[in-house]
Write a protein that holds these residues in place. Structure first.
Motif, PDB file in Angstrom:
ATOM      1  N   ARG A  14      65.482  16.869   8.313  1.00 24.62           N
ATOM      2  CA  ARG A  14      64.919  15.671   8.128  1.00 24.62           C
ATOM      3  C   ARG A  14      65.245  14.956   6.902  1.00 24.62           C
ATOM      4  O   ARG A  14      64.868  13.806   6.804  1.00 24.62           O
ATOM      5  CB  ARG A  14      63.262  16.020   7.858  1.00 24.62           C
ATOM      6  CG  ARG A  14      62.755  16.630   9.090  1.00 24.62           C
ATOM      7  CD  ARG A  14      61.120  16.555   9.364  1.00 24.62           C
ATOM      8  NE  ARG A  14      60.439  17.051   7.773  1.00 24.62           N
ATOM      9  CZ  ARG A  14      60.012  18.288   7.869  1.00 24.62           C
ATOM     10  NH1 ARG A  14      60.028  19.123   9.073  1.00 24.62           N
ATOM     11  NH2 ARG A  14      59.401  18.606   6.782  1.00 24.62           N
ATOM     12  N   GLN A  15      66.165  15.471   6.176  1.00 21.84           N
ATOM     13  CA  GLN A  15      66.711  14.561   4.896  1.00 21.84           C
ATOM     14  C   GLN A  15      67.581  13.766   4.927  1.00 21.84           C
ATOM     15  O   GLN A  15      68.615  14.014   6.042  1.00 21.84           O
ATOM     16  CB  GLN A  15      67.104  15.743   3.726  1.00 21.84           C
ATOM     17  CG  GLN A  15      66.110  16.804   3.588  1.00 21.84           C
ATOM     18  CD  GLN A  15      64.670  16.325   3.124  1.00 21.84           C
ATOM     19  OE1 GLN A  15      64.367  15.281   2.388  1.00 21.84           O
ATOM     20  NE2 GLN A  15      63.598  16.669   4.074  1.00 21.84           N
ATOM     21  N   ARG A  16      67.526  12.612   4.578  1.00 17.88           N
ATOM     22  CA  ARG A  16      68.648  11.687   4.670  1.00 17.88           C
ATOM     23  C   ARG A  16      70.052  12.199   4.468  1.00 17.88           C
ATOM     24  O   ARG A  16      70.983  11.907   4.975  1.00 17.88           O
ATOM     25  CB  ARG A  16      68.274  10.261   3.830  1.00 17.88           C
ATOM     26  CG  ARG A  16      69.505   9.189   3.740  1.00 17.88           C
ATOM     27  CD  ARG A  16      69.803   8.884   5.021  1.00 17.88           C
ATOM     28  NE  ARG A  16      70.970   7.607   4.922  1.00 17.88           N
ATOM     29  CZ  ARG A  16      72.066   7.971   5.353  1.00 17.88           C
ATOM     30  NH1 ARG A  16      72.526   9.025   5.366  1.00 17.88           N
ATOM     31  NH2 ARG A  16      73.258   7.110   5.013  1.00 17.88           N
ATOM     32  N   TRP A  17      70.377  13.110   3.711  1.00 16.80           N
ATOM     33  CA  TRP A  17      71.279  13.365   3.122  1.00 16.80           C
ATOM     34  C   TRP A  17      72.103  14.466   3.831  1.00 16.80           C
ATOM     35  O   TRP A  17      73.273  15.035   3.487  1.00 16.80           O
ATOM     36  CB  TRP A  17      71.709  13.696   1.715  1.00 16.80           C
ATOM     37  CG  TRP A  17      70.466  14.402   1.252  1.00 16.80           C
ATOM     38  CD1 TRP A  17      69.094  14.177   0.567  1.00 16.80           C
ATOM     39  CD2 TRP A  17      69.980  15.879   1.223  1.00 16.80           C
ATOM     40  NE1 TRP A  17      68.158  14.884   0.339  1.00 16.80           N
ATOM     41  CE2 TRP A  17      68.859  16.021   0.690  1.00 16.80           C
ATOM     42  CE3 TRP A  17      70.742  16.822   1.652  1.00 16.80           C
ATOM     43  CZ2 TRP A  17      68.231  17.328   0.489  1.00 16.80           C
ATOM     44  CZ3 TRP A  17      70.197  18.179   1.747  1.00 16.80           C
ATOM     45  CH2 TRP A  17      68.923  18.370   1.112  1.00 16.80           C
ATOM     46  N   PHE A  18      71.472  15.060   4.899  1.00 18.42           N
ATOM     47  CA  PHE A  18      71.866  16.322   5.709  1.00 18.42           C
ATOM     48  C   PHE A  18      72.846  15.638   6.459  1.00 18.42           C
ATOM     49  O   PHE A  18      72.452  14.712   7.313  1.00 18.42           O
ATOM     50  CB  PHE A  18      70.576  16.777   6.402  1.00 18.42           C
ATOM     51  CG  PHE A  18      71.015  18.052   7.133  1.00 18.42           C
ATOM     52  CD1 PHE A  18      71.516  19.280   6.503  1.00 18.42           C
ATOM     53  CD2 PHE A  18      70.855  17.991   8.656  1.00 18.42           C
ATOM     54  CE1 PHE A  18      71.858  20.387   7.302  1.00 18.42           C
ATOM     55  CE2 PHE A  18      71.351  19.167   9.183  1.00 18.42           C
ATOM     56  CZ  PHE A  18      71.550  20.283   8.638  1.00 18.42           C
ATOM     57  N   SER A  19      74.115  16.407   6.921  1.00 15.72           N
ATOM     58  CA  SER A  19      75.139  15.701   7.496  1.00 15.72           C
ATOM     59  C   SER A  19      75.062  16.144   8.936  1.00 15.72           C
ATOM     60  O   SER A  19      75.954  15.830   9.659  1.00 15.72           O
ATOM     61  CB  SER A  19      76.624  15.823   6.754  1.00 15.72           C
ATOM     62  OG  SER A  19      76.719  17.383   6.903  1.00 15.72           O
ATOM     63  N   GLY A  20      74.458  17.121   9.186  1.00 10.15           N
ATOM     64  CA  GLY A  20      74.290  17.647  10.467  1.00 10.15           C
ATOM     65  C   GLY A  20      73.036  17.317  11.415  1.00 10.15           C
ATOM     66  O   GLY A  20      72.894  18.112  12.463  1.00 10.15           O
ATOM     67  N   LYS A  21      72.900  16.066  11.392  1.00  8.23           N
ATOM     68  CA  LYS A  21      71.709  15.677  12.160  1.00  8.23           C
ATOM     69  C   LYS A  21      72.036  15.728  13.644  1.00  8.23           C
ATOM     70  O   LYS A  21      73.197  15.686  14.031  1.00  8.23           O
ATOM     71  CB  LYS A  21      71.357  14.397  11.595  1.00  8.23           C
ATOM     72  CG  LYS A  21      70.659  14.179  10.343  1.00  8.23           C
ATOM     73  CD  LYS A  21      70.081  12.828  10.224  1.00  8.23           C
ATOM     74  CE  LYS A  21      69.352  12.568   8.849  1.00  8.23           C
ATOM     75  NZ  LYS A  21      69.850  13.203   7.746  1.00  8.23           N
ATOM     76  N   GLY A  22      70.897  16.183  14.540  1.00 14.77           N
ATOM     77  CA  GLY A  22      71.349  16.334  16.040  1.00 14.77           C
ATOM     78  C   GLY A  22      71.621  17.678  16.651  1.00 14.77           C
ATOM     79  O   GLY A  22      71.949  17.967  17.602  1.00 14.77           O
ATOM     80  N   ILE A  23      72.227  18.454  15.634  1.00 15.43           N
ATOM     81  CA  ILE A  23      72.916  19.719  15.966  1.00 15.43           C
ATOM     82  C   ILE A  23      72.039  21.002  15.500  1.00 15.43           C
ATOM     83  O   ILE A  23      71.715  20.896  14.068  1.00 15.43           O
ATOM     84  CB  ILE A  23      74.417  19.747  15.339  1.00 15.43           C
ATOM     85  CG1 ILE A  23      75.019  18.722  15.471  1.00 15.43           C
ATOM     86  CG2 ILE A  23      74.917  21.179  15.825  1.00 15.43           C
ATOM     87  CD1 ILE A  23      76.411  18.573  14.881  1.00 15.43           C
ATOM     88  N   PRO A  24      71.533  21.649  16.500  1.00 15.05           N
ATOM     89  CA  PRO A  24      70.641  22.590  15.896  1.00 15.05           C
ATOM     90  C   PRO A  24      71.420  23.661  14.714  1.00 15.05           C
ATOM     91  O   PRO A  24      72.492  24.032  14.636  1.00 15.05           O
ATOM     92  CB  PRO A  24      70.735  23.780  16.979  1.00 15.05           C
ATOM     93  CG  PRO A  24      71.044  22.833  18.197  1.00 15.05           C
ATOM     94  CD  PRO A  24      71.905  21.820  17.884  1.00 15.05           C
ATOM     95  N   ILE A  25      70.720  24.069  13.849  1.00 15.62           N
ATOM     96  CA  ILE A  25      70.875  25.127  12.873  1.00 15.62           C
ATOM     97  C   ILE A  25      71.067  26.469  13.209  1.00 15.62           C
ATOM     98  O   ILE A  25      69.985  27.177  13.555  1.00 15.62           O
ATOM     99  CB  ILE A  25      70.043  24.988  11.483  1.00 15.62           C
ATOM    100  CG1 ILE A  25      70.280  23.707  10.962  1.00 15.62           C
ATOM    101  CG2 ILE A  25      70.539  26.075  10.607  1.00 15.62           C
ATOM    102  CD1 ILE A  25      69.382  23.211   9.791  1.00 15.62           C
ATOM    103  N   ARG A  26      72.231  27.147  13.573  1.00 11.64           N
ATOM    104  CA  ARG A  26      72.296  28.559  14.032  1.00 11.64           C
ATOM    105  C   ARG A  26      71.935  29.488  13.048  1.00 11.64           C
ATOM    106  O   ARG A  26      71.300  30.615  13.354  1.00 11.64           O
ATOM    107  CB  ARG A  26      73.462  28.758  14.573  1.00 11.64           C
ATOM    108  CG  ARG A  26      73.984  27.751  15.804  1.00 11.64           C
ATOM    109  CD  ARG A  26      72.835  27.590  16.908  1.00 11.64           C
ATOM    110  NE  ARG A  26      73.113  26.999  18.034  1.00 11.64           N
ATOM    111  CZ  ARG A  26      72.412  26.643  19.090  1.00 11.64           C
ATOM    112  NH1 ARG A  26      71.479  27.093  19.127  1.00 11.64           N
ATOM    113  NH2 ARG A  26      73.012  25.672  19.871  1.00 11.64           N
ATOM    114  N   GLN A  27      72.432  29.256  11.894  1.00 14.79           N
ATOM    115  CA  GLN A  27      72.176  30.140  10.623  1.00 14.79           C
ATOM    116  C   GLN A  27      72.024  29.377   9.327  1.00 14.79           C
ATOM    117  O   GLN A  27      72.554  28.170   9.220  1.00 14.79           O
ATOM    118  CB  GLN A  27      73.526  30.855  10.446  1.00 14.79           C
ATOM    119  CG  GLN A  27      73.887  31.818  11.434  1.00 14.79           C
ATOM    120  CD  GLN A  27      75.104  32.685  11.530  1.00 14.79           C
ATOM    121  OE1 GLN A  27      76.334  32.152  10.778  1.00 14.79           O
ATOM    122  NE2 GLN A  27      75.365  33.687  11.805  1.00 14.79           N
TER     123      GLN A  27
END
Length: 461
Positions: A14-27
């Motif tokens: 949900r953070q603006r600076w997170f670069s992997g939006k829309g991709i599930p976090i696997r780990q």
């Protein structure tokens, strides 16, 4: 996965600076944690976390300034920064939150610069002779940023590099190289850390002087373009061509300073052809993902082919790397100051530190003038008269910038049209991919520039 890691896995995307939006976090894993402030059971704690995430085979690392307080004592103004509740080692529940919002903890962070330490795994550094003034809390800057910036009164701004790459950050490196220049904010200090798996100290944050009363270049440009609405002004009247020309001269001065201070080189004719091949690959990838681009690919390929046939070496040096109107501010005195020498944040630091042609920065700013005009057209579609005026506005300011850049001692754009055109098309292709993925309503801006041949640079004289 620990309780804290589970909470972070929900909060991070949900953070603006997170670069992997829309991709599930696997780990997700907390690779290291460093206590910066410990105030006991009742007071707030401040911990620096380095978090590693895995998404579709790609790993990324981020830093989080984590605050924690007893659940009953979280101030109301920090409720929006809460991440969740965790059990402390003593078994008591504590609220954890993004400490960048906590004025008490950010004031303590600034105090660490007043007594810098060269020991430990996390070190607060200052430039020789620098005495940091304390007593103010950090106010978070809002807006679309890939990092987090805290302003302390009218003295300093602390830029936290949210995505962590090994080694010195180019923003710190280039600002130090330009220290003393009137065209950058003076660097004062930085935070570095020894992190697991990294052989060199990693830059986590940079402290610079704050420039109060400055205005963002994008705000100025779009305000100028807005005057075209309703026929209230012609492009020549509303253009801020004088500002654009001064920005061009300032850009050239900064490039010249970087070339004097840091190593320079030249790309051979063979290396230029290889660079053109890389542009072709990016075009193919973008065309496969965005069908609207494919119909314009022959025009772009023609420019790349001309670039590949350049028969003289191409001078390269350290450059800004992500240059546009949002990366410059106009000060109260009317001059321009350049910000954010970090380069493209989604590219590794190793790649960002490679020398490149300064004309790549010029191309980035020319694209930004087109975007300022496009911003107006996205807001007011279907107005043919406005579209004509907006295009003329962009053309006037592009010409002024190129003229100023040449007058300031930079490579004359009028004499390097083939190189500049290739760089500008390459930037526009990147924009097409970005807009298709993030802002579909804006896709017309780079596409129309390509279709109209706007990526052919203006004659500077």
């Amino acid at each position: 996965m620990s309780q804290l890691e589970e909470l972070l896995a929900v909060w991070l995307p949900r953070q603006r600076w997170f670069s992997g939006k829309g991709i599930p976090i696997r780990q997700i894993r907390i690779e290291s944690r460093h206590t910066l402030v410990s105030a006991g059971l009742e007071g707030p704690d401040l911990t620096l976390l380095i978090i590693k995430t895995g998404q579709r085979g790609h790993d990324s690392r981020y830093q989080v300034l984590l605050g924690s307080r007893p659940s009953r004592s979280l101030p109301a103004d920090l409720a929006g920064a809460a991440i969740g509740v965790c059990q402390s080692p003593g078994g008591r529940p504590r609220v954890i939150y993004d400490a960048a919002h906590d004025v008490q903890l950010t004031a303590m962070l600034l105090e660490r610069f007043a007594a810098p330490s060269g020991a430990g795994r996390v070190r607060f550094r200052t430039l020789p002779g620098e005495r940091v003034r304390t007593g103010s809390a950090g106010r978070m800057l809002t807006g679309e940023q890939s990092n987090t910036s805290l302003v302390f009164g009218e003295d300093y701004v602390l830029k936290m590099f949210r995505r962590v790459w090994p080694g010195p950050n180019p923003d710190l490196e280039l600002n130090r190289a330009l220290s003393g220049s009137p065209y950058v904010a003076r660097p004062c200090g930085w935070i570095e850390a020894d992190l697991p798996g990294y052989a060199v100290p990693t830059t986590l944050a940079m402290l610079q002087t704050y420039i109060p009363g400055a205005v963002d270049g994008w705000v100025l440009a779009t305000a100028s373009a807005e005057k075209l609405m309703g026929g209230s002004g012609r492009a020549t009247e509303t253009s801020f061509a004088e500002d654009a020309a001064l920005l061009g001269r300032t850009t050239a001065e900064v490039h010249r300073s970087l070339a004097r201070t840091l190593p320079t080189d030249v790309l051979s004719v063979t290396a230029v052809a290889e660079l053109a091949d890389a542009m072709v690959e990016r075009l193919a990838m973008a065309s496969a993902e965005v069908p609207e681009l494919a119909e314009h690919a022959p025009l772009v390929m023609e420019a790349y082919s001309e670039f590949a046939r350049v028969d003289e070496p191409l001078p390269i040096q350290r450059i800004h790397g992500d240059y546009h109107l949002g990366q410059v501010i106009r000060t109260r005195s009317g001059g321009w100051v350049l910000l954010d020498f970090e380069g493209e944040p989604t590219v590794s630091v190793r790649e960002r530190r490679r020398p490149s042609s300064p004309l790549r920065d010029v191309a980035g700013m020319l694209r930004s003038f087109d975007y300022a005009a496009g911003y107006l057209l996205v807001k007011h579609p279907g107005d043919e008269e406005l579209e004509w005026s907006a295009r003329a506005w962009a053309r006037n300011n592009r010409e002024a910038f190129c003229r100023g850049y040449a007058d300031g001692g930079g490579a004359d754009p009028d004499k390097h049209l083939t190189v500049l055109r290739a760089f500008e098309f390459d930037k526009a292709v990147y924009e097409v991919l970005y807009e298709a993925r993030n802002r579909p309503d804006w896709l017309r801006v780079p596409l129309e520039s390509i279709a109209a041949g706007a990526s052919k640079p203006p004659v500077a004289r």
